[in-house]
Motif scaffolding. Sequence first.
Motif, mmCIF file in Angstrom:
data_model
loop_
_atom_site.group_PDB
_atom_site.id
_atom_site.type_symbol
_atom_site.label_atom_id
_atom_site.label_comp_id
_atom_site.label_asym_id
_atom_site.label_seq_id
_atom_site.Cartn_x
_atom_site.Cartn_y
_atom_site.Cartn_z
ATOM 1 N N ASP A 298 0.839 -1.209 0.000
ATOM 2 C CA ASP A 298 0.000 0.000 0.000
ATOM 3 C C ASP A 298 0.869 1.253 0.000
ATOM 4 O O ASP A 298 0.593 2.229 -0.697
ATOM 5 N N TYR A 301 2.682 1.570 -3.350
ATOM 6 C CA TYR A 301 1.734 1.991 -4.390
ATOM 7 C C TYR A 301 1.428 3.484 -4.270
ATOM 8 O O TYR A 301 1.415 4.205 -5.278
ATOM 9 N N SER A 334 -4.414 -5.872 -3.100
ATOM 10 C CA SER A 334 -2.956 -5.862 -3.137
ATOM 11 C C SER A 334 -2.439 -6.519 -4.413
ATOM 12 O O SER A 334 -1.459 -6.053 -5.012
ATOM 13 N N ARG A 337 -2.603 -4.117 -7.193
ATOM 14 C CA ARG A 337 -1.566 -3.095 -7.046
ATOM 15 C C ARG A 337 -0.196 -3.630 -7.439
ATOM 16 O O ARG A 337 0.609 -2.917 -8.056
#
Length: 351
Positions: A298, A301, A334, A337
């Motif tokens: 996260d 990204y 996830s 991503r």
Amino acid sequence: MTLEQTGALPRLADRSPEITGAEIAGSLVPPSQFEHASFESYRPDHDYPSQAEAVATLKLFAKSWEPQRPAGLFSRNRRKVEAMKPGVYLDGGFGVGKTHLLAALWHEAPGPKYFGTFIEYTALVGALGYAGAVDLLRGSTLISIDEFELDDPGDTMMMTRMLGELVASGTRIAATSNTPPNALGEGRFAASDFLREIQSLSSNFQTIRIDGLDYRRRDTTGTAITVDRADYDRALAAMAGRGETVTSDGFQDLIAHLATVHPSRYIKMIEGVDVIGLTDVEVLHDQMAALRLVAFIDRVYDAEIPVVQTGVPLSEVFDDEMLGGGYRKKYLRSTSRMIALTAGELPPHDD
């Protein structure tokens, strides 16, 4: 000899940064890709009227910060503003623009104001203590919480209590949420579940439903790009040669290191990094390790740092048991991503 063996590139596994409460508070702003997000730059899908309706409702919510004009005290619009609850919850699936709209609302609010993920707010409490965090946030016009985590009942109750104190002092709240354990459904979280989990605070929230398709049309059944070791070494050496800050870690070394660093500090682990290299990626079977990877990805990204990898494609690191469990939505997000992070083109061969 590989880049790691020669010590030519730094490793993330050698970084154990500290972070202060002031640094956490200073970082509570929208991610760089939403630095200029506005209601005007949001593009509603005309096939889903709820998207335009969400913009209209949030614009009305934002009017609460406009100076009150005596001539408009009895206007119909003023009555609507006064009737709005002090909190809004954006309910929708992947890629319908919840974070964009949350950031747009944040930009509309006068300061002091804060924007962060649930884990960043809990980290603030960890750094300053409960009373210290409340004192810092008290007096803010808006607290925006992207991906309100509902996995830990203790953290959820703590955040509910803190937000209740802030709402009582005049602060407004805007939130999206993440998936609780054993939640069903793909790509969206049910508002009723969110309101149930935040219990006493739920009466302060107005739900804004946002229907639609993922505007990025992400395919979670796609595959992250993986390369062989020769191409990996060549690519990272070329990037480093251009002056980019490149790191190279063995996948399991990084996974082990993440267990020693609080997730609130992951953002400082990758500070100043332009490219992340990972070698020998393999499937994870430990759920705690997988969830730490999700939190790390996260941050990567949000920072828009490309990843070059060898081994099993990153999109396949979560085993079947994880993908069939209560954290399925987290893993799917996830996965999408990681597919995006590995999609950059490698430098050409120097033939």
